[in-house]
Design a protein around this motif. Structure first.
Motif, PDB file in Angstrom:
ATOM      1  N   ASN A 140     -11.248  51.544 -34.218  1.00  0.00           N
ATOM      2  CA  ASN A 140     -10.748  52.691 -34.968  1.00  0.00           C
ATOM      3  C   ASN A 140      -9.335  53.071 -34.548  1.00  0.00           C
ATOM      4  O   ASN A 140      -8.460  53.319 -35.387  1.00  0.00           O
ATOM      5  CB  ASN A 140     -11.667  53.896 -34.777  1.00  0.00           C
ATOM      6  N   ALA A 141      -9.119  53.136 -33.236  1.00  0.00           N
ATOM      7  CA  ALA A 141      -7.799  53.512 -32.732  1.00  0.00           C
ATOM      8  C   ALA A 141      -6.728  52.556 -33.242  1.00  0.00           C
ATOM      9  O   ALA A 141      -5.652  52.979 -33.689  1.00  0.00           O
ATOM     10  CB  ALA A 141      -7.817  53.531 -31.204  1.00  0.00           C
ATOM     11  N   SER A 142      -7.022  51.263 -33.188  1.00  0.00           N
ATOM     12  CA  SER A 142      -6.030  50.273 -33.600  1.00  0.00           C
ATOM     13  C   SER A 142      -5.762  50.340 -35.092  1.00  0.00           C
ATOM     14  O   SER A 142      -4.613  50.218 -35.535  1.00  0.00           O
ATOM     15  CB  SER A 142      -6.490  48.867 -33.204  1.00  0.00           C
ATOM     16  N   LYS A 143      -6.807  50.555 -35.888  1.00  0.00           N
ATOM     17  CA  LYS A 143      -6.628  50.554 -37.341  1.00  0.00           C
ATOM     18  C   LYS A 143      -5.986  51.839 -37.850  1.00  0.00           C
ATOM     19  O   LYS A 143      -5.225  51.825 -38.819  1.00  0.00           O
ATOM     20  CB  LYS A 143      -7.977  50.298 -38.022  1.00  0.00           C
ATOM     21  N   PHE A 144      -6.272  52.971 -37.195  1.00  0.00           N
ATOM     22  CA  PHE A 144      -5.532  54.202 -37.516  1.00  0.00           C
ATOM     23  C   PHE A 144      -4.056  54.011 -37.182  1.00  0.00           C
ATOM     24  O   PHE A 144      -3.168  54.467 -37.917  1.00  0.00           O
ATOM     25  CB  PHE A 144      -6.099  55.386 -36.730  1.00  0.00           C
ATOM     26  N   ALA A 145      -3.771  53.342 -36.077  1.00  0.00           N
ATOM     27  CA  ALA A 145      -2.383  53.105 -35.686  1.00  0.00           C
ATOM     28  C   ALA A 145      -1.655  52.238 -36.706  1.00  0.00           C
ATOM     29  O   ALA A 145      -0.483  52.480 -37.026  1.00  0.00           O
ATOM     30  CB  ALA A 145      -2.336  52.449 -34.310  1.00  0.00           C
ATOM     31  N   VAL A 146      -2.337  51.232 -37.221  1.00  0.00           N
ATOM     32  CA  VAL A 146      -1.725  50.369 -38.244  1.00  0.00           C
ATOM     33  C   VAL A 146      -1.321  51.204 -39.458  1.00  0.00           C
ATOM     34  O   VAL A 146      -0.236  51.031 -40.027  1.00  0.00           O
ATOM     35  CB  VAL A 146      -2.690  49.242 -38.649  1.00  0.00           C
TER      36      VAL A 146
END
Length: 244
Positions: free
Chosen positions: A153-159
């Protein structure tokens, strides 16, 4: 056909799942494609199938030097890069308390840092070409929280956030950036984490089904093409997962 004539595209994670489907469709639409992955034998076989319009490079998206070499290879083979599809990624199936620091950093390095490095590496090439399109594959998990995916989740929100920032910074130069947020897609990665067609999370989506990779590829082609010339900083596709 021919919607991508003259485009030079880099597609990461291009050997399996959505990436492989994207690569084949891009070639069919007239693009020259450099596809990347860590799976050498499968990558060589896939690149050979379309013929001289595609080549394969073994590539770790979390390695900055590797990105510079990749862009150099693309330019030597086909010319300046005009399309980047940041498709490479890994999933997760562990809750917060079971997620180790090493696992968290590995997922973020691939899913988030890899996208950052890719965008940074291709922008000089796109500037030489006079413009370009960046398509970042995020996830429905980049729009809502999903249990068991703290790092994912953290990585995809960052994207999602990085895409909007780059879109705002580079719109005046004719370089666009958009994010794609698939819901449940039938790929080896989703199957690995247990999201089969009869999984409750799939049955409970508004469309009551998972998607095939081709249903995402049509959108990626559109965003890579000049048809989407006024689309930047936007989010597309999630199968209705965030509508309810």
């Amino acid at each position: 056909m021919g919607r991508l004539n003259g485009k030079v595209a880099v597609i990461t994670g291009g050997v399996r799942g959505m990436g492989a489907v994207h690569a084949q469709r891009f070639v069919a639409e007239g693009a020259s494609v450099v596809l990347t992955d860590l799976l050498k034998d499968e990558g060589d076989a896939l690149a050979a199938r379309p013929g001289e319009k595609a080549c394969f490079v073994v590539h770790d998206v979390s390695n900055a030097a590797g990105w510079d070499a990749l862009v150099e290879t693309a330019q030597e083979a086909f010319g300046p890069v005009t399309v980047l599809v940041n498709n490479a990624g890994v999933g997760q199936g562990t809750p917060l308390l079971d997620t180790t620091e090493a696992e968290y950093r590995r997922i973020v390095d691939i899913n988030q840092v890899g996208v950052f490095l890719g965008m940074k590496a291709v922008i000089p090439s796109m500037r030489r070409a006079g413009g370009g399109s960046i398509v970042n594959i995020s996830s429905a998990a980049g729009l809502v929280g999903i249990p068991g995916g703290i790092a994912y989740n953290a990585s995809k929100f960052a994207v999602r956030g990085m895409t909007k920032t780059v879109a705002a910074e580079l719109a005046s130069e004719g370089i666009r950036a958009n994010s794609v947020h698939p819901g449940y897609i039938v790929t080896p990665m989703t199957e690995e984490y247990g999201f089969s067609l009869d999984h409750p999370a799939v049955r409970n989506t508004p469309m009551r089904r998972a998607a095939q990779p081709e249903e995402v590829t049509g959108l990626v082609v559109y965003l890579a093409s000049d048809e989407s010339s006024f689309s930047t900083g936007a989010e597309f596709v999630d199968g209705g997962n965030t509508a309810v």
